[in-house]
Design a protein around this motif. Structure first.
Motif, PDB file in Angstrom:
ATOM      1  N   ALA A   7       0.817  -1.215   0.000  1.00  0.00           N
ATOM      2  CA  ALA A   7       0.000   0.000   0.000  1.00  0.00           C
ATOM      3  C   ALA A   7       0.852   1.268   0.000  1.00  0.00           C
ATOM      4  O   ALA A   7       0.441   2.292  -0.540  1.00  0.00           O
ATOM      5  CB  ALA A   7      -0.936   0.002   1.207  1.00  0.00           C
ATOM      6  N   GLY A  23      -8.624  -4.421  -2.039  1.00  0.00           N
ATOM      7  CA  GLY A  23      -8.402  -2.978  -2.058  1.00  0.00           C
ATOM      8  C   GLY A  23      -6.935  -2.630  -2.260  1.00  0.00           C
ATOM      9  O   GLY A  23      -6.592  -1.685  -2.982  1.00  0.00           O
ATOM     10  N   ARG A  81      -5.270  -0.558  -5.445  1.00  0.00           N
ATOM     11  CA  ARG A  81      -4.388   0.604  -5.334  1.00  0.00           C
ATOM     12  C   ARG A  81      -3.071   0.346  -6.057  1.00  0.00           C
ATOM     13  O   ARG A  81      -2.534   1.227  -6.734  1.00  0.00           O
ATOM     14  CB  ARG A  81      -4.133   0.937  -3.857  1.00  0.00           C
ATOM     15  CG  ARG A  81      -5.315   1.606  -3.182  1.00  0.00           C
ATOM     16  CD  ARG A  81      -4.929   2.218  -1.844  1.00  0.00           C
ATOM     17  NE  ARG A  81      -4.490   1.209  -0.880  1.00  0.00           N
ATOM     18  CZ  ARG A  81      -5.303   0.521  -0.096  1.00  0.00           C
ATOM     19  NH1 ARG A  81      -6.614   0.724  -0.161  1.00  0.00           N
ATOM     20  NH2 ARG A  81      -4.828  -0.355   0.764  1.00  0.00           N
ATOM     21  N   THR A 133      -3.308   0.802  -9.850  1.00  0.00           N
ATOM     22  CA  THR A 133      -3.407   2.151 -10.396  1.00  0.00           C
ATOM     23  C   THR A 133      -2.150   2.979 -10.149  1.00  0.00           C
ATOM     24  O   THR A 133      -2.057   4.113 -10.604  1.00  0.00           O
ATOM     25  CB  THR A 133      -4.605   2.889  -9.773  1.00  0.00           C
ATOM     26  OG1 THR A 133      -4.472   2.898  -8.343  1.00  0.00           O
ATOM     27  CG2 THR A 133      -5.896   2.208 -10.153  1.00  0.00           C
ATOM     28  N   SER A 134      -1.187   2.415  -9.419  1.00  0.00           N
ATOM     29  CA  SER A 134       0.071   3.124  -9.189  1.00  0.00           C
ATOM     30  C   SER A 134       0.966   2.965 -10.409  1.00  0.00           C
ATOM     31  O   SER A 134       0.676   2.204 -11.331  1.00  0.00           O
ATOM     32  CB  SER A 134       0.780   2.562  -7.954  1.00  0.00           C
ATOM     33  OG  SER A 134       1.251   1.247  -8.224  1.00  0.00           O
TER      34      SER A 134
END
Length: 785
Positions: free
Chosen positions: A720, A758, A762, A765-766
């Protein structure tokens, strides 16, 4: 004009030098497959002598470089580097490799193989295997324009002027764009891949505007309107790089071991290198000197000015290395030895053009190669022609051609294997690229295919210069920088053969590459300083130093150590160094300890003052603030390497809580932006824990599930908050291994407690999430969930 002669030899890289830049007379930049960028500063002359610092250190191959000239915001300019991890890094030259980059340009989905900077220094253009070129505004650091329409990898980019970009593509097309992304025109270059582009000075006598080079060994000169002005013939293989001299001349480098200087359409000089490939060439706009980067891990500077020539003995050594280098037979074509002339030919006959190659039958039956120098009107020896057959000495025919190897590669169960032909003189990555293209395979297989070739042809490489005994890859002043030699080794979790599925990981990862001569020498220097500073209580005695040197000698000669007096007494001495020497002096000890962890089963049972390897390292404060990042990184590598032996695995698992506490402490001490090498070491360690916990016979135990859940929490936190692609990839491999092979309890917790979906969203999309390998891992994890 006078000929170029050797000016300086820049040694230090641990692998091929893939890119070079010559921004001013006092600085050279080089990038390598050893995952480093090095900045070489001219420190004295004559003869010219350079010292280097590591300007950037990544976890994957670096193969493209560019330089942004000084601005008010960046008075030293900016070094741009990129490669296998698909991230373009912008960094001021004065920063150290451990410092944060000034910018990370995210957007490409695969290897970034080309970079160039606009003449006004306001924007950068990049080319990638993802079939796009991208324009980035300096200071803004976001992708401004995507240049689309390419049907294959964009191998070359040229910032022609403030408003014009030219790209060269593996689809054999040259495209001309404006900076808004509009296609202005295109040229069918030839029937081969475009590998290099170069703007020609107005003083070039042909009147052409730019040059292109391709795999067919031909340089073509064009106008901006796409008109072909001239074709330059002379190279015998792929041309990788082009550069323009202030004189209007053109310079090219090739897989045929040469750099050629072109005046108009005529080759006026050929510089042969003692290497298989000359990957890159760059020119200094002020002096006209050139620098080359080659497969023998060396960058070399050449100059026409006698004031900047190397010492005569250095030039003689270079010429001798060229003369003694091995030329694979298939590089020069089939030879009928009986029809070749003898040595008398060299005295009786002149060449007809610069760079002409003549084979000579020597009295002993061997064949030597010589090239004609127009400047000196003589034949120059450039090597001995050798049979390049693989270990069997016999060739294998495939599609009418002879190869050293023709491998069977299983890509998919139930289907016949694909044929992979390979000659030992080929670059493994070039052979892998062709194999992937011929069989329409995903480019994500590239590293695995190249590694497959390398692993199965070790010992058969011909023509590579070997590192001189005692050579120091960290520089002539013997500065010690741990981990430089191992960065390339740990760039990917290994795969035994090219297969699309990665999970679950079943192989432990270790990091073993090192230059023990350099490590030993540095350790001896530091020990002598401790004695002279009055710290005899922690310093080693002369006999103890001898024991450590002998231990390192055994490590150098064997991947697996057997019991010996040096090992039994030497391991506790290394623990003493790691736990009692001043923190700034522990690097060599930690580097040796991580090698011992993988090589000696009894390292796990060694003690110093009742401390074992794990407890001793942790209690020494290596993970506490203020954090010495290199010490912490090597300690993590030591723990990861323990998994190479049964005793080491037992120690690591029994110390699970201690090690996890050390990881948390290290991450907390490193602040908001942990060092990428440290994070990669941690995620490598987590992969090994995951492999252990999911192995047969353990994956059903409650203890394995409990520890798997602890790792799951840590891994989701890393994914994350991490932007480095290699760290994210390794963390995903560890997480994916746990959720695919550790049972329903872990899988349920991943979904319901730790919101892995989740986290994956994330990551997707990084910047790193756009890489095909990361997309593939995420897809596998989702399938498992």
């Amino acid at each position: 004009m006078p000929d170029f002669k050797l000016s300086a030899t820049l040694e230090g890289h641990g692998d091929d030098v893939r890119a070079v830049v010559f921004p001013n007379p006092n600085v050279v930049l080089s990038a390598s497959r050893d995952a480093t960028v090095r900045l070489w500063k001219l420190i004295s002359t004559p003869p010219p002598a350079y010292d280097y610092t590591v300007a950037a250190h990544g976890g994957a191959f670096i193969n493209s470089l560019a330089y942004v000239p000084p601005t008010s915001e960046f008075p030293e300019g900016l070094v741009l580097s990129a490669g296998q991890d698909a991230i373009i890094e912008a960094r001021q030259p004065g920063k150290g490799a451990e410092d944060n980059a000034d910018a990370m340009l995210l957007g490409h989905g695969h290897n970034v193989c080309a970079l160039d900077v606009s003449p006004d220094g306001k924007w950068v253009v990049s080319g990638s295997w993802d079939s796009t070129a991208r324009l980035w505004r300096v200071g803004k650091w976001e992708c401004d324009v995507v240049l689309e329409g390419h049907e294959a990898s964009v191998w070359a980019v040229l910032a022609y002027d403030e408003n014009t970009i030219i790209t060269g593509c593996a689809d054999k097309m040259i495209r001309i764009f404006n900076t808004s992304g509009t296609l202005l025109g295109s040229v069918q270059n030839s029937n081969d891949v475009v590998r290099a582009l170069c703007k020609l000075p107005a003083s070039n006598p042909t009147g052409a505007h730019f040059a292109s080079a391709s795999n067919d060994g031909i340089i073509r000169l064009y106008t901006l309107q796409g008109q072909l002005v001239a074709s330059l013939h002379g190279h015998e293989s792929f041309i990788y790089s082009l550069a323009a001299l202030p004189s209007g001349e053109l310079v090219s480098s090739s897989e045929d071991r040469t750099v050629k200087i072109w005046n108009g359409t005529q080759c006026v000089q050929t510089i042969t290198h003692p290497a298989i490939s000359v990957w890159s060439v760059a020119a200094c706009s002020e002096t006209g000197d050139i620098v080359t980067g080659a497969s023998d891990r060396i960058a070399r500077v050449f100059s026409r000015s006698p004031d900047r020539h190397a010492a005569p003995e250095a030039i003689q050594l270079f010429d001798q290395a060229v003369k003694e280098s091995a030329i694979p037979e298939q590089q020069v074509g089939k030879i009928n030895k009986e029809e070749l002339p003898g040595p008398e030919f060299l005295k009786e006959k002149s060449g007809t053009k610069e760079g002409q190659v003549q084979m000579i039958r020597e009295p002993g039956g061997t064949v030597s190669a010589h090239t004609w120098s127009s400047a000196t009107q003589e034949w120059i020896a450039i090597g001995m022609v050798v049979d390049s057959a693989g270990s069997s000495g016999r060739k294998t025919e495939y599609h009418g051609q002879d190869y050293d190897y023709v491998f069977d590669v299983d890509i998919e169960d139930g289907k016949p294997p694909l044929k992979l032909p390979y000659n030992v003189t080929q670059n493994p990555y070039e052979a892998a690229t062709k194999f992937i293209g011929d069989n329409e395979l995903p480019v994500t297989y590239l590293d695995q295919v190249a590694n497959f070739i390398t692993q199965n042809t070790q010992g058969a490489t011909i023509g590579q210069s070997q590192e001189p005994e005692g050579a120091d890859p960290w520089g002539s002043d013997r500065r010690y920088r741990p981990g430089d030699a191992s960065a390339a080794e740990e760039s990917q979790p290994p795969a035994p053969e090219p297969r699309p599925k990665v999970l679950p990981q079943k192989i432990y990862l270790s990091i073993r590459s090192a230059n023990l001569k350099v490590i030993t020498k540095k350790l001896q220097e530091l020990n002598t300083k401790l004695v002279s500073d009055g710290s005899k209580d922690v310093a080693l005695s002369p006999s103890e130093v001898e024991t450590v040197v002998a231990l390192c000698g055994q490590l150098e000669s064997s991947q697996q150590l057997q019991a010996s007096p040096e090992v039994e007494t030497g391991v506790p001495l290394i623990l003493k160094i790691v736990t009692t020497w001043p923190a700034a002096n522990r690097l060599p000890g930690l580097d040796i300890l991580r090698l011992l962890a993988a090589a000696a089963p009894f390292t796990a049972s060694a003690e110093y003052k009742d401390e074992n390897v794990v407890s001793g390292v942790i209690s020494s404060g290596v993970f506490e603030s203020p954090l010495n990042v290199n010490n912490a990184m090597l300690a993590m590598r030591t723990f990861a390497n323990l998994f190479e032996t049964t005793a080491g695995r037992d120690l690591a698992i029994s110390s699970f809580d201690q090690i996890l506490g050390g990881v948390k402490s290290a991450l907390a001490s490193s602040g908001e932006s942990p060092n990428r090498n440290l994070t990669i070491a941690i995620t490598t360690l987590y992969i090994n824990f995951a492999v252990y916990l999911t192995s047969e016979g353990r994956n059903q135990s409650p203890e394995a599930a409990e520890r798997g859940l602890i790792l799951l929490e840590e891994l989701t936190r890393i994914i994350a908050g991490e932007n480095d692609s290699e760290a994210v990839y390794r963390a995903l491999v560890a997480l994916g291994t746990l959720v695919t092979a550790l049972g329903e309890e872990v899988k349920s917790a991943a979904k319901e407690v730790y919101d892995v979906e989740g986290v994956l969203a994330r990551a997707e999309t990084s910047g790193p999430g756009k890489e095909p390998r990361i997309k593939g891992i995420i897809r596998e994890i989702r399938e498992a969930l």
